[in-house]
Design an enzyme around this catalytic site. Structure first.
Site, PDB file in Angstrom:
ATOM      1  N   CYS A   1      -1.030   2.271  -7.408  1.00 51.22           N
ATOM      2  CA  CYS A   1      -0.370   3.278  -7.157  1.00 51.22           C
ATOM      3  C   CYS A   1      -0.955   4.056  -6.084  1.00 51.22           C
ATOM      4  O   CYS A   1      -0.052   4.729  -5.368  1.00 51.22           O
ATOM      5  CB  CYS A   1      -0.166   4.107  -8.422  1.00 51.22           C
ATOM      6  SG  CYS A   1      -1.995   4.627  -8.868  1.00 51.22           S
TER       7      CYS A   1
ATOM      8  N   GLU B   1      -0.284  10.321 -14.545  1.00 50.65           N
ATOM      9  CA  GLU B   1      -0.792   9.687 -13.402  1.00 50.65           C
ATOM     10  C   GLU B   1       0.360   8.833 -12.801  1.00 50.65           C
ATOM     11  O   GLU B   1       0.718   7.806 -13.427  1.00 50.65           O
ATOM     12  CB  GLU B   1      -1.947   8.939 -13.722  1.00 50.65           C
ATOM     13  CG  GLU B   1      -3.312   9.694 -14.129  1.00 50.65           C
ATOM     14  CD  GLU B   1      -3.976  10.679 -12.987  1.00 50.65           C
ATOM     15  OE1 GLU B   1      -3.689  10.253 -11.777  1.00 50.65           O
ATOM     16  OE2 GLU B   1      -4.560  11.415 -13.219  1.00 50.65           O
TER      17      GLU B   1
END
Ligand code: NAG
Length: 455
Positions: free
Chosen positions: A220, A186
């Protein structure tokens, strides 16, 4: 060649008719080149299983279908991988560790949890207290710095789930490759946000400012930069100023709802990015307090430093483009981001590629557990959230329990493959290219037991 493919993919290859035509062409290849294929494989494999001899393998498959009976049992067993390593980041140090952990436990794995060394308090908390709740034979928290983590990664794990930067992601994947360990990565990236000329500017500004300045920009999936026309930039500026004041007051430094940068090194990196374009809102910094004000930069150029890396801080640059088509080209010339945002009524943005997409808002798509969350290309590998987390940590093991009876039926499958055997099989089961699906489906229905899924 590769370059041309990269341009074509997602446009030329998407229509259904195109895919069917290509599959049919592949079928023609198999049919017309049958003899060549037989000769080529005969070279190296002899008459291995008779598969090639039996007409491109399809006959062999239907042949084996026929031998399955209701006495056999086929099922998918959802097995755990084994020992899983979960490496968490510092920006949401609990959430981004426990989310994957829940899925790994649900799927039946043992787990080694490695919190970020930058989030010391949560790391210590987890190391000290998680063991009082979970079975310590199966779940362990390892607090480790860079060197210890490198050594930790030398061990053979059965699955590694990593959340963090693309550069560390590469190291994790390289370490995993030594043991052929599957990974979920991720990562992050520069998430574009396109704002069309026909939007309600006030609502756009509030949704955009919320997504960018949440956790002081250290998210993010936050919108990283805005693409819009010069006209929209002029309209957005007062609206963004108003939204920032509404959220954080006239001095965001005093707001309990506005965060700080995680550390010195990160602070200096982000502050250096302020030299791009023109500071239109904010711009104040205080190193001692690790404070960077919610900032909007106008007239930023694609060549400016802030457009070369993921910002991961409370700065929103605006890059002016002439049109939506130019915005799409701009996005497609860069690595695939984790998310793309658009405020627009036009769906042309599907001509781009990204881990996820959210229209008319920021961040909110990741709250839905019905949607998979993850990157593509440089923004990551694999997906999770909700049921997808369970699936990530689950190996789908295809199992067949056969009945020992009816052995006579198997004779055809065993060598030696006499001409008669082959002739019989090809005549009975060779599936013609056109209409192939029907007989296969028929054979499946009448002879195969229903596939069950076991958890
Ligand atoms: C954005 O909102 C407008 C107005 O509600 C709507 O027409 C449009 O389809 C939405 N766009 C996307 C991508 O969801």
């Amino acid at each position: 060649m590769l370059l041309r493919m990269m341009v074509v993919v997602g446009m030329g290859t998407r229509p259904m008719e195109y895919r069917v035509a290509q599959l049919e062409a592949l079928g023609r290849f198999l049919e017309e080149k049958k003899q060549d294929i037989l000769e080529a494989t005969g070279d190296t494999r002899g008459r291995c299983w008779g598969a090639e001899q039996l007409g491109q393998g399809t006959a062999l498959r239907s042949w084996s279908f026929l031998q399955m009976t209701q006495l056999d049992s086929a099922f998918i067993r959802k097995d755990p991988y084994g020992v899983v390593l979960i490496i968490g980041p510092w920006n949401y140090p609990i959430h981004l560790l426990l989310g994957p952990l829940i899925g790994a436990i649900a799927a039946g794995n043992c787990v080694v949890i490695k919190p970020s060394e930058k989030a010391k308090n949560t790391g210590r908390l987890l190391a000290e207290s998680l063991g009082c709740y979970l079975d310590s034979d199966c779940f362990a928290v390892v607090t480790a710095g860079v060197q210890e983590t490198t050594r930790l990664l030398e061990n053979k794990f059965d699955y590694i789930f990593f959340t963090g930067s693309p550069s560390v992601g590469r190291m994790v994947m390289a370490a995993a490759a030594k043991h052929l360990t599957p990974v979920t990565l991720e990562l992050g990236g520069k998430n574009p946000c396109y704002v069309s000329d026909t939007c309600d500017v006030r609502s756009v500004a509030r949704r955009l400012a919320w997504g960018r300045f949440f956790n002081a920009g250290q998210t993010c999936v936050a919108p990283d930069y805005v693409l819009c026309t010069l006209e929209m930039q002029e309209k957005l500026m007062p609206a963004l100023r108003e939204a920032i004041t509404e959220f954080y007051g006239s001095n965001p430094r005093e707001s309990p709802d506005f965060g700080r940068i995680v550390g010195q090194k990160e602070f200096q990196r982000i502050r250096a990015l302020l030299c791009s374009g023109r500071v239109a809102i904010g711009g104040q910094t205080d190193e001692k307090d690790l404070y960077i004000a919610p900032t909007v930069l106008a007239d930023v150029l694609p060549s400016d430093p802030i457009m070369q890396e993921e910002i991961f801080g409370p700065i929103l640059p605006i890059v002016v483009v002439a049109s939506m088509d130019e915005a799409i080209d701009f996005i497609n010339e860069r690595p695939q981001p984790l998310a793309i945002y658009t405020f627009s009524s036009d769906s042309k943005v599907s001509r781009t590629s990204s881990g996820s997409f959210c229209g008319n808002d920021t961040l909110t798509h990741m709250i839905l557990t019905s949607l998979p969350f993850g990157g593509i290309g440089c923004s990551g590998l694999g997906r999770y959230h909700g049921k997808f987390t369970f699936d990530t940590f689950t190996h789908q093991r295809g199992c067949l329990h056969r009945n020992m009876g009816l052995e006579a039926l198997n004779t055809l499958r065993y060598p030696p493959y006499s001409q008669q055997k082959l002739g019989f099989l090809t005549a009975t089961f060779e599936i013609k290219r056109k209409g192939a699906l029907l007989p296969v489906a028929f054979l499946l229905c009448v002879t195969l037991p229903v596939v069950k899924t076991l958890h």
